[in-house]
Design a protein around this motif. Structure first.
Motif, PDB file in Angstrom:
ATOM      1  N   ASN A 166      48.601  44.540  55.893  1.00  0.00           N
ATOM      2  CA  ASN A 166      47.592  45.204  56.714  1.00  0.00           C
ATOM      3  C   ASN A 166      47.013  44.299  57.780  1.00  0.00           C
ATOM      4  N   GLY A 167      47.544  43.077  57.866  1.00  0.00           N
ATOM      5  CA  GLY A 167      47.031  42.132  58.840  1.00  0.00           C
ATOM      6  C   GLY A 167      45.767  41.430  58.390  1.00  0.00           C
ATOM      7  N   GLU A 168      45.390  41.605  57.117  1.00  0.00           N
ATOM      8  CA  GLU A 168      44.189  40.987  56.584  1.00  0.00           C
ATOM      9  C   GLU A 168      44.544  39.785  55.714  1.00  0.00           C
ATOM     10  N   ILE A 169      43.625  38.836  55.641  1.00  0.00           N
ATOM     11  CA  ILE A 169      43.808  37.688  54.763  1.00  0.00           C
ATOM     12  C   ILE A 169      43.370  38.097  53.354  1.00  0.00           C
ATOM     13  N   PRO A 170      44.261  38.079  52.372  1.00  0.00           N
ATOM     14  CA  PRO A 170      43.855  38.489  51.016  1.00  0.00           C
ATOM     15  C   PRO A 170      42.835  37.526  50.421  1.00  0.00           C
ATOM     16  N   ALA A 171      41.924  38.072  49.638  1.00  0.00           N
ATOM     17  CA  ALA A 171      40.872  37.265  49.001  1.00  0.00           C
ATOM     18  C   ALA A 171      41.436  36.625  47.739  1.00  0.00           C
ATOM     19  N   ARG A 172      42.413  35.779  47.918  1.00  0.00           N
ATOM     20  CA  ARG A 172      43.161  35.226  46.787  1.00  0.00           C
ATOM     21  C   ARG A 172      43.241  33.703  46.908  1.00  0.00           C
ATOM     22  N   SER A 173      43.090  33.060  45.798  1.00  0.00           N
ATOM     23  CA  SER A 173      43.231  31.607  45.750  1.00  0.00           C
ATOM     24  C   SER A 173      44.144  31.236  44.599  1.00  0.00           C
ATOM     25  N   TYR A 174      44.473  29.952  44.519  1.00  0.00           N
ATOM     26  CA  TYR A 174      45.470  29.494  43.556  1.00  0.00           C
ATOM     27  C   TYR A 174      45.058  28.148  42.964  1.00  0.00           C
ATOM     28  N   ILE A 175      45.375  27.966  41.704  1.00  0.00           N
ATOM     29  CA  ILE A 175      45.414  26.635  41.102  1.00  0.00           C
ATOM     30  C   ILE A 175      46.888  26.275  41.042  1.00  0.00           C
ATOM     31  N   SER A 176      47.324  25.417  41.942  1.00  0.00           N
ATOM     32  CA  SER A 176      48.739  25.106  42.050  1.00  0.00           C
ATOM     33  C   SER A 176      49.203  24.224  40.898  1.00  0.00           C
ATOM     34  N   CYS A 177      48.387  23.264  40.509  1.00  0.00           N
ATOM     35  CA  CYS A 177      48.703  22.425  39.346  1.00  0.00           C
ATOM     36  C   CYS A 177      47.427  21.744  38.886  1.00  0.00           C
TER      37      CYS A 177
END
Length: 331
Positions: free
Chosen positions: A75-86
Motif C-alpha cells: 500500500n506504499g506504507e511503512i509497516p509498524a513492524r520491528s525485529y530482533i535479528s539476533c
C-alpha cells in the motif's frame, strides 16, 4: 556481576561479535566474517546494536541487534513492524539476567520507533527466519525464554538439503526445456532486466521485488538468477535464485556453508507467476536451477526457509534445520 549496556557500531566490533556468536552458536551455525559484514552493511532498515560489556574487563559478553522496518508495503506504507535479528549471551554469563535486560532494552527501542509488533528473525538480511528449533535442551531453553517474554509461536519452517550430484536431473541445455509448450528456461541477461523488474512488480510486488532490486544493486550475477521465459514475447513467468561460494551475495542457504563440505550451493527463493501456475513450470524451473548448480560442480545444496518440504522431497531433499516463527505485539 557488573556490566553496562551501550550502543555500538557492529562493524567496528565485528571481530568481537564474531567470536561471541561462535562461542554461543558456532557448533550448529558457524558464522564467518564475510557473512557478518554482508548482513550488516547491505541492509537498509533502521537498526541498532546493543552490547553488554563486563565493567571490570571490558569484554563483550552479550549483544542484541534490533531493526525497524523502513521499506514500504504493497500500500506504499511503512509497516509498524520491528525485529530482533539476533540476541547472544556468552555461555559463562548466561542465566544471570543479561539476556533479559538486552531484550528489554531492544524492545524499548522498538516501542520508541512506533512499532506494533516485534518478530524474532525473518528480517531483511536476516540470520534466522526464527529461533532455531530442535530437540535439544538448549533450543527448549531459548524458546521458553522468548515465551516468558511474551512471544508466541507460529509456524515451523525448515531448511532442506540434498547433494545435487546424486539427483536425477539433466544437465544444461537439456534442462532448459519445459513440459508446457510456449516457455523455455534461461539464466538472466542484462537485456532481460527490464522484463525481470516488470515480472516482480506484477507477480511478487512485496519483499521479493525489493530483494531483487537490492540484489542487482549489490552486484548479483546474471547466472545466479534462473528464469522461465515466454517464447511469444520474452516476458518472465518465473524465477529461482541460486548461489555458490563465488556468488557476490551469499544466499541464506549458504550461511552455514562451513557445515556443508566442499563446493556447497543454495537455492531460493523460487516462484511462478500466478497466471501460469498449474502447468508444471515450478518443477521444471526447480530441476533446471538445480541442474545449473550441478553443472558448476556443486554438491550439498540447501533450500532455505520453506514449509514445502514435501514438494522438495520429490527430488530427494531432506530436512536439515528447523526454525519456529515467533512474534509479539507491543503497546
Amino acid at each position: 556481576m557488573d556490566y553496562a549496556i551501550n550502543t555500538e557500531d557492529p562493524l567496528l566490533v565485528k571481530n568481537e561479535l564474531l567470536s561471541l556468536w561462535n562461542r554461543c552458536l558456532g557448533s550448529k551455525f558457524p558464522l564467518d566474517i564475510r557473512l557478518l559484514v554482508q548482513q550488516i552493511s547491505l541492509d537498509r532498515d533502521l537498526h541498532v546494536f546493543f552490547t553488554a560489556r563486563d565493567e571490570a574487563s571490558g569484554m563483550l559478553i552479550g549483544a542484541v541487534l534490533a531493526k525497524r522496518a523502513t521499506r514500504p508495503n504493497l500500500n506504499g506504507e511503512i509497516p509498524a513492524r520491528s525485529y530482533i535479528s539476533c540476541i547472544l549471551v556468552a555461555p559463562e554469563f548466561q542465566h544471570k539476567g543479561i539476556g533479559k535486560n538486552l531484550l528489554k532494552t531492544a524492545e524499548s527501542w522498538c516501542r520508541h520507533q512506533h512499532a506494533a509488533t516485534i518478530a524474532l528473525g525473518s528480517d531483511y538480511f536476516h540470520l534466522f527466519p526464527g529461533p532455531p528449533y530442535d530437540t535439544s535442551a538448549k533450543s527448549d531453553d531459548a524458546i521458553a525464554f522468548f515465551e516468558a517474554s511474551g512471544y508466541t509461536k507460529g509456524t515451523i519452517e525448515e531448511d532442506v538439503i540434498a547433494n545435487v550430484q546424486s539427483l536425477d536431473i539433466p544437465l544444461p541445455p537439456a534442462s532448459r526445456t519445459t513440459k508446457a509448450p510456449g516457455f523455455h528456461i534461461a539464466c538472466s541477461t542484462p537485456e532481460l532486466r527490464p522484463r525481470i523488474f516488470d515480472f516482480f512488480i506484477r507477480a511478487f510486488p512485496g519483499r521479493w521485488n525489493n530483494e531483487i532490486h537490492e540484489a542487482f544493486a549489490a552486484g548479483m550475477r546474471d547466472e545466479d538468477l534462473v528464469l522461465v521465459i515466454r517464447d511469444s514475447n520474452q516476458s518472465v513467468a518465473g524465477f529461482a535464485r541460486i548461489y555458490d561460494e563465488e556468488s557476490p551475495i551469499l544466499g541464506p542457504g549458504l550461511y552455514w556453508r562451513a557445515l556443508l563440505g566442499p563446493n556447497p550451493g543454495a537455492l531460493g527463493p523460487i516462484g511462478i507467476d500466478a497466471a501460469y501456475r498449474g502447468l508444471g513450470l515450478g518443477m521444471d524451473l526447480l530441476r533446471a536451477a538445480l541442474s545449473e548448480l550441478k553443472a558448476r560442480g556443486i554438491r550439498n545444496t540447501v533450500i532455505d526457509w520453506t514449509d514445502l518440504g514435501a514438494f522438495y522431497a520429490k527430488l530427494g531433499f531432506a530436512p536439515w534445520k528447523r526454525y519456529v516463527m515467533m512474534q509479539k505485539k507491543i503497546e
